[in-house]
Design an enzyme around this catalytic site. Structure first.
Site, PDB file in Angstrom:
ATOM      1  N   HIS A  34       0.860  -1.186   0.000  1.00 52.29           N
ATOM      2  CA  HIS A  34       0.000   0.000   0.000  1.00 52.29           C
ATOM      3  C   HIS A  34       0.898   1.238   0.000  1.00 52.29           C
ATOM      4  O   HIS A  34       2.136   1.118  -0.069  1.00 52.29           O
ATOM      5  CB  HIS A  34      -0.960  -0.014   1.199  1.00 52.29           C
ATOM      6  CG  HIS A  34      -0.280  -0.238   2.518  1.00 52.29           C
ATOM      7  ND1 HIS A  34       0.651   0.627   3.037  1.00 52.29           N
ATOM      8  CD2 HIS A  34      -0.373  -1.251   3.418  1.00 52.29           C
ATOM      9  CE1 HIS A  34       1.075   0.176   4.205  1.00 52.29           C
ATOM     10  NE2 HIS A  34       0.481  -0.980   4.447  1.00 52.29           N
ATOM     11  N   HIS A  37       4.107   1.316   2.130  1.00 57.42           N
ATOM     12  CA  HIS A  37       5.283   0.623   1.598  1.00 57.42           C
ATOM     13  C   HIS A  37       5.945   1.470   0.503  1.00 57.42           C
ATOM     14  O   HIS A  37       7.170   1.539   0.415  1.00 57.42           O
ATOM     15  CB  HIS A  37       4.890  -0.723   0.975  1.00 57.42           C
ATOM     16  CG  HIS A  37       4.321  -1.711   1.952  1.00 57.42           C
ATOM     17  ND1 HIS A  37       2.990  -2.045   1.970  1.00 57.42           N
ATOM     18  CD2 HIS A  37       4.911  -2.445   2.921  1.00 57.42           C
ATOM     19  CE1 HIS A  37       2.775  -2.946   2.921  1.00 57.42           C
ATOM     20  NE2 HIS A  37       3.912  -3.198   3.511  1.00 57.42           N
ATOM     21  N   ASP A 152       5.161   0.406  12.648  1.00 59.90           N
ATOM     22  CA  ASP A 152       5.529  -0.757  13.462  1.00 59.90           C
ATOM     23  C   ASP A 152       6.755  -0.351  14.271  1.00 59.90           C
ATOM     24  O   ASP A 152       7.880  -0.802  14.003  1.00 59.90           O
ATOM     25  CB  ASP A 152       5.828  -1.958  12.561  1.00 59.90           C
ATOM     26  CG  ASP A 152       4.585  -2.392  11.802  1.00 59.90           C
ATOM     27  OD1 ASP A 152       3.527  -2.521  12.430  1.00 59.90           O
ATOM     28  OD2 ASP A 152       4.665  -2.546  10.578  1.00 59.90           O
ATOM     29  N   GLN A 155       8.997  -2.965  15.935  1.00 59.08           N
ATOM     30  CA  GLN A 155       9.799  -3.682  14.932  1.00 59.08           C
ATOM     31  C   GLN A 155      10.984  -2.822  14.482  1.00 59.08           C
ATOM     32  O   GLN A 155      12.112  -3.317  14.347  1.00 59.08           O
ATOM     33  CB  GLN A 155       8.919  -4.043  13.740  1.00 59.08           C
ATOM     34  CG  GLN A 155       9.710  -4.537  12.534  1.00 59.08           C
ATOM     35  CD  GLN A 155       8.823  -5.087  11.442  1.00 59.08           C
ATOM     36  OE1 GLN A 155       8.377  -6.208  11.528  1.00 59.08           O
ATOM     37  NE2 GLN A 155       8.589  -4.309  10.386  1.00 59.08           N
ATOM     38  N   ARG A 189      -4.161  -4.024   7.347  1.00 56.81           N
ATOM     39  CA  ARG A 189      -5.294  -4.499   8.159  1.00 56.81           C
ATOM     40  C   ARG A 189      -6.545  -3.639   7.993  1.00 56.81           C
ATOM     41  O   ARG A 189      -7.636  -4.085   8.337  1.00 56.81           O
ATOM     42  CB  ARG A 189      -4.904  -4.529   9.637  1.00 56.81           C
ATOM     43  CG  ARG A 189      -3.800  -5.527   9.913  1.00 56.81           C
ATOM     44  CD  ARG A 189      -3.443  -5.560  11.366  1.00 56.81           C
ATOM     45  NE  ARG A 189      -2.269  -6.369  11.606  1.00 56.81           N
ATOM     46  CZ  ARG A 189      -1.717  -6.564  12.782  1.00 56.81           C
ATOM     47  NH1 ARG A 189      -2.253  -6.006  13.859  1.00 56.81           N
ATOM     48  NH2 ARG A 189      -0.655  -7.311  12.930  1.00 56.81           N
TER      49      ARG A 189
HETATM   50  O1  PAF Z   1       7.013  -5.504   8.411  1.00 57.71           O
HETATM   51  C1  PAF Z   1       6.993  -6.530   7.700  1.00 57.71           C
HETATM   52  O2  PAF Z   1       6.334  -6.564   6.656  1.00 57.71           O
HETATM   53  C2  PAF Z   1       7.783  -7.750   8.118  1.00 57.71           C
HETATM   54  O3  PAF Z   1       7.788  -7.899   9.508  1.00 57.71           O
HETATM   55  C3  PAF Z   1       9.221  -7.771   7.567  1.00 57.71           C
HETATM   56  C4  PAF Z   1      10.045  -6.624   8.097  1.00 57.71           C
HETATM   57  C5  PAF Z   1       9.175  -7.701   6.045  1.00 57.71           C
HETATM   58  C6  PAF Z   1       9.918  -9.075   7.964  1.00 57.71           C
HETATM   59  O4  PAF Z   1       9.257 -10.183   7.463  1.00 57.71           O
END
Ligand code: PAF
Length: 283
Positions: A34, A37, A152, A155, A189
């Site tokens: 989307h 990204h 995220d 992450q 989502r």
């Molecule tokens: O954020 C994501 O889409 C995933 O966690 C990643 C960083 C591609 C790892 O699989």
């Protein structure tokens, strides 16, 4: 746009670019792309000569009750979007390429402390799955820069800490969250929300902004702010998993002396868990 499905193929392109002194930006994804990204790709392109995106629905980061099988796979549409943004290469590895002996036989990367709370507590093993695949992808692609969305946030911090801890030679860039006109953070989502839920969902970001304003105006009773935020979200129909005011680097509960904060929230609407956050700088 070039496509590579094997490490050997990928290396041919990467080596050619490196031989010509070109820098490489890398955006790992699980597809179903989307605007968020695409903004990561654009950021990478603004910093480097070449851009690479990977699409791999990583089984290691899914829990036993999470739907790896049903994760949306939209390869044709993803490839069109990557072409349109001018991505140089898409890497499409298979599970057998990345995990030739299966998930149980491969070494695991545990980024201590940062992996345990919040999303890590809700999804045990999730961040080990993320860190392991991202380390593999970094070693395969050998990028100069890699861009992660701050939506995220945990992450983003886990990956940044892994890069520090293992002295990896890649610069991690955190990209600001892309939002819909309503303020709702752009996410794969969101497609699961019905019209009524889409109307309610922007309250999450409104609440984050309200909490940030209170802190910027001097409020330091974080517990009271958190409780009030959870009560408002729950009243609006969310099931709030957590709403926490943290140190932006360690993600430990914030203290009154911290200057860089982040407020992390995950609130569910029916079966859909929506993540968002807001950073606060008090310098
Ligand atoms: O954020 C994501 O889409 C995933 O966690 C990643 C960083 C591609 C790892 O699989």
């Amino acid at each position: 746009m070039y496509q590579a499905t094997s490490v050997t193929e990928l290396h041919q392109y990467v080596q050619h670019w490196k031989d010509h002194g070109q820098s490489i930006a890398f955006v790992p994804t699980m597809g179903n792309l989307h605007n968020g990204h695409i903004s990561l790709l654009e950021k990478g392109q603004s910093l480097c000569d070449r851009s690479i995106c990977s699409i791999f629905v990583n089984p290691m980061q899914f829990g036993p009750n999470e739907d790896w099988d049903h994760y949306p796979r939209t390869l044709e549409a993803d490839l069109e979007k990557l072409e349109a943004v001018g991505c140089d290469l898409v890497y499409l590895p298979s599970a057998s390429e990345l995990y030739p002996e299966g998930l149980d036989k491969i070494s695991h990367v545990l980024v201590t402390d940062l992996s345990d709370n919040y999303e890590g507590a809700h999804r045990p093993g999730h961040f080990t799955g993320v860190a392991t695949v991202v380390l593999k992808l970094f070693n395969i692609v050998k990028p100069d820069v890699s861009v992660f969305g701050k939506k995220d946030y945990q992450q983003y911090r886990v990956v940044s800490k892994m890069v520090e801890d293992f002295n990896l030679e890649v610069q991690i860039i955190g990209q600001e969250t892309t939002r819909e006109a309503s303020g709702l953070a752009t996410s794969s989502r969101n497609q699961y929300l019905d019209a009524r839920q889409l109307e309610t969902a922007p309250i999450i970001y409104q609440q984050l902004q309200q909490t940030a304003r209170a802190i910027e105006q001097g409020e330091r009773d974080f517990k009271t702010l958190e409780d009030a935020a959870v009560a408002r979200l729950n009243d609006a129909g969310f099931d709030t998993n957590y709403f926490v005011i943290c140190n932006a680097e360690t993600l430990l509960p914030a203290t009154a002396d911290d200057r860089d904060l982040v407020v992390l929230v995950t609130a569910a609407m029916g079966p859909t868990r929506l993540l968002d956050n807001i950073e606060i700088s008090l310098w």
